[in-house]
Design an enzyme around this catalytic site. Structure first.
Site, PDB file in Angstrom:
ATOM      1  N   ASP A  63       0.882  -1.163   0.000  1.00  0.00           N
ATOM      2  CA  ASP A  63       0.000   0.000   0.000  1.00  0.00           C
ATOM      3  C   ASP A  63       0.920   1.212   0.000  1.00  0.00           C
ATOM      4  OD1 ASP A  63      -1.582   2.189   0.593  1.00  0.00           O
ATOM      5  OD2 ASP A  63      -2.804   1.120   2.078  1.00  0.00           O
ATOM      6  N   ASN A  90       2.831   4.968 -10.253  1.00  0.00           N
ATOM      7  CA  ASN A  90       1.602   4.892 -11.052  1.00  0.00           C
ATOM      8  C   ASN A  90       0.330   4.725 -10.227  1.00  0.00           C
ATOM      9  OD1 ASN A  90      -0.048   4.091 -13.560  1.00  0.00           O
ATOM     10  ND2 ASN A  90      -0.132   2.227 -12.307  1.00  0.00           N
ATOM     11  N   TYR A 158      -8.784  14.544  -6.378  1.00  0.00           N
ATOM     12  CA  TYR A 158      -7.995  14.015  -7.501  1.00  0.00           C
ATOM     13  C   TYR A 158      -7.214  15.156  -8.169  1.00  0.00           C
ATOM     14  CZ  TYR A 158      -6.897  11.154 -11.621  1.00  0.00           C
ATOM     15  OH  TYR A 158      -6.243  10.457 -12.618  1.00  0.00           O
ATOM     16  N   LYS A 162      -3.149  15.646  -8.177  1.00  0.00           N
ATOM     17  CA  LYS A 162      -2.433  15.569  -9.460  1.00  0.00           C
ATOM     18  C   LYS A 162      -1.677  16.873  -9.747  1.00  0.00           C
ATOM     19  CE  LYS A 162      -3.346  11.305 -10.529  1.00  0.00           C
ATOM     20  NZ  LYS A 162      -2.284  10.283 -10.654  1.00  0.00           N
TER      21      LYS A 162
HETATM   22  N1  NAP Z   1      -6.762   5.820 -17.249  1.00  0.00           N
HETATM   23  C1  NAP Z   1      -6.575   7.107 -17.521  1.00  0.00           C
HETATM   24  O1  NAP Z   1      -7.038   7.622 -18.553  1.00  0.00           O
HETATM   25  C2  NAP Z   1      -5.781   7.982 -16.612  1.00  0.00           C
HETATM   26  C3  NAP Z   1      -5.739   9.345 -16.878  1.00  0.00           C
HETATM   27  C4  NAP Z   1      -4.962  10.168 -16.082  1.00  0.00           C
HETATM   28  C5  NAP Z   1      -4.231   9.633 -15.047  1.00  0.00           C
HETATM   29  N2  NAP Z   1      -4.296   8.311 -14.790  1.00  0.00           N
HETATM   30  C6  NAP Z   1      -3.512   7.804 -13.670  1.00  0.00           C
HETATM   31  O2  NAP Z   1      -2.928   6.567 -14.010  1.00  0.00           O
HETATM   32  C7  NAP Z   1      -2.773   5.772 -12.826  1.00  0.00           C
HETATM   33  C8  NAP Z   1      -3.357   4.391 -13.067  1.00  0.00           C
HETATM   34  O3  NAP Z   1      -4.684   4.543 -13.472  1.00  0.00           O
HETATM   35  P1  NAP Z   1      -5.528   3.349 -14.150  1.00  0.00           P
HETATM   36  O4  NAP Z   1      -6.458   4.002 -15.087  1.00  0.00           O
HETATM   37  O5  NAP Z   1      -4.624   2.273 -14.602  1.00  0.00           O
HETATM   38  O6  NAP Z   1      -6.364   2.887 -12.860  1.00  0.00           O
HETATM   39  P2  NAP Z   1      -6.845   1.439 -12.346  1.00  0.00           P
HETATM   40  O7  NAP Z   1      -7.144   0.547 -13.505  1.00  0.00           O
HETATM   41  O8  NAP Z   1      -7.910   1.728 -11.338  1.00  0.00           O
HETATM   42  O9  NAP Z   1      -5.551   0.874 -11.616  1.00  0.00           O
HETATM   43  C9  NAP Z   1      -5.025   1.493 -10.478  1.00  0.00           C
HETATM   44  C10 NAP Z   1      -4.106   0.538  -9.775  1.00  0.00           C
HETATM   45  O10 NAP Z   1      -3.573   1.196  -8.621  1.00  0.00           O
HETATM   46  C11 NAP Z   1      -3.572   0.264  -7.534  1.00  0.00           C
HETATM   47  N3  NAP Z   1      -3.660   1.013  -6.281  1.00  0.00           N
HETATM   48  C12 NAP Z   1      -4.666   1.837  -5.873  1.00  0.00           C
HETATM   49  N4  NAP Z   1      -4.387   2.312  -4.651  1.00  0.00           N
HETATM   50  C13 NAP Z   1      -3.185   1.798  -4.286  1.00  0.00           C
HETATM   51  C14 NAP Z   1      -2.368   1.919  -3.128  1.00  0.00           C
HETATM   52  N5  NAP Z   1      -2.741   2.671  -2.074  1.00  0.00           N
HETATM   53  N6  NAP Z   1      -1.202   1.241  -3.101  1.00  0.00           N
HETATM   54  C15 NAP Z   1      -0.825   0.482  -4.138  1.00  0.00           C
HETATM   55  N7  NAP Z   1      -1.547   0.315  -5.255  1.00  0.00           N
HETATM   56  C16 NAP Z   1      -2.722   0.971  -5.321  1.00  0.00           C
HETATM   57  C17 NAP Z   1      -4.757  -0.660  -7.794  1.00  0.00           C
HETATM   58  O11 NAP Z   1      -4.535  -1.979  -7.312  1.00  0.00           O
HETATM   59  P3  NAP Z   1      -4.963  -2.478  -5.854  1.00  0.00           P
HETATM   60  O12 NAP Z   1      -6.403  -2.062  -5.692  1.00  0.00           O
HETATM   61  O13 NAP Z   1      -4.751  -3.946  -5.903  1.00  0.00           O
HETATM   62  O14 NAP Z   1      -4.048  -1.802  -4.906  1.00  0.00           O
HETATM   63  C18 NAP Z   1      -4.775  -0.723  -9.323  1.00  0.00           C
HETATM   64  O15 NAP Z   1      -4.020  -1.817  -9.795  1.00  0.00           O
HETATM   65  C19 NAP Z   1      -3.431   6.578 -11.700  1.00  0.00           C
HETATM   66  O16 NAP Z   1      -2.451   7.314 -11.005  1.00  0.00           O
HETATM   67  C20 NAP Z   1      -4.354   7.521 -12.442  1.00  0.00           C
HETATM   68  O17 NAP Z   1      -4.634   8.681 -11.718  1.00  0.00           O
HETATM   69  C21 NAP Z   1      -5.073   7.477 -15.539  1.00  0.00           C
END
Ligand code: NAP
Length: 253
Positions: A63, A90, A158, A162
């Site tokens: 975590d 990430n 958020y 960010k």
């Molecule tokens: N998708 C987009 O278009 C987008 C756009 C802008 C920014 N982002 C950024 O990209 C990153 C990943 O996003 P995503 O779209 O891939 O989201 P996602 O599919 O929800 O994946 C997020 C991952 O983070 C892990 N996580 C959450 N809280 C955590 C913690 N406290 N410690 C360790 N792991 C943690 C989750 O796994 P567990 O629940 O198993 O811990 C999950 O595997 C984020 O920072 C998000 O803000 C994404």
């Protein structure tokens, strides 16, 4: 195996979405990859899905908002692979889209813990390793967002975290210079993951309407992170914006 076969990367939030796609890109490029997240079973399944093995991957429950848990992640990386070349900060979460006055303290704090404190704790541990290893140095890539530039409605935690990541990126980029530590930020818009499923269903816009927004293949993001990581340490991509071409942002809508 590529010439980077000895490089080691830690990816937080690697059990799904961008983290998992990036883990696959790095494994395919010959890196040794530490996959971190809160759910070990998801990390172990991710290793199977991306074609990793016991030689080139390590699943570590972590975590990122918990200092002891982060220490265990970096200790395990040191034990297993002996150094760290790249940290992809990430892991990230968002809060429910509610007005600021109804947001609970717990909802605010959980986003701050993961998105900001988590990125700081992992960067701190990475810098310790990168400073003391031989050869010295490495690269930290922070996952920002289009929300590091412009908010969506009802996204204060958020958006605030960010924006704060941008300050962290610049501070690490400055303080890391003397130790061959480069720091980048990738600002992503609408990659198709679990987090953005609501954009495919219809998401609240600034004018109060709800619209379906285009998304892009998450693998384009993974390839971009790898591209940054592959640069020699004398060069850096300080900020990169990668987004679904037709998503609302440029032109204020
Ligand atoms: N998708 C987009 O278009 C987008 C756009 C802008 C920014 N982002 C950024 O990209 C990153 C990943 O996003 P995503 O779209 O891939 O989201 P996602 O599919 O929800 O994946 C997020 C991952 O983070 C892990 N996580 C959450 N809280 C955590 C913690 N406290 N410690 C360790 N792991 C943690 C989750 O796994 P567990 O629940 O198993 O811990 C999950 O595997 C984020 O920072 C998000 O803000 C994404």
């Amino acid at each position: 195996m590529s010439q980077n076969s000895s490089k080691v990367v830690i990816i937080t939030g690697a059990g799904a979405g961008i983290g998992k796609a990036t883990a696959k890109a790095f494994v395919n490029a010959g890196y040794r990859v530490v996959l971190a997240g809160r759910q070990l079973d998801k990390l172990e399944q991710a290793i199977v899905d991306i074609g990793g093995n016991t030689e080139n991957t390590l699943a570590q429950r972590c975590d990122v908002g918990d200092p002891d848990s982060v220490k265990q992640l970096f200790d395990a990386t040191q034990r297993q692979f002996g150094r760290l070349d790249v940290l992809f900060n990430n892991a990230g979460v968002s809060a429910p889209a509610v007005s600021i006055e109804t947001l609970t303290y717990a909802q605010w704090q959980s986003v701050v813990d993961t998105n900001l404190t988590g990125a700081f704790l992992c960067a701190q541990a990475a810098i310790k390793m990168m400073k003391s290893q031989n050869p010295q140095g490495g690269r930290i890539i922070n996952n920002g967002s289009i929300s590091a530039h412009a908010p969506r409605p009802m996204s204060a935690p958020y958006t605030a975290t960010k924006h704060a990541i941008t300050g962290l990126t610049k501070s690490i980029a400055l303080d890391g210079r003397a130790y061959r530590i480069a720091c980048s930020q990738i600002d992503i818009g609408n990659a198709a993951t679990e987090m953005t499923e609501r954009m495919a269903a219809g998401i609240l816009q600034a004018d109060g309407s709800t619209k379906v927004e285009p998304r892009m293949d998450v693998n384009h993001v993974a390839e971009s992170v790898l591209q940054i990581a592959e640069m020699p340490l004398e060069s850096n991509v300080l900020f990169m914006t990668i987004m679904a071409t037709s998503m609302p942002y440029v032109g204020r809508g």
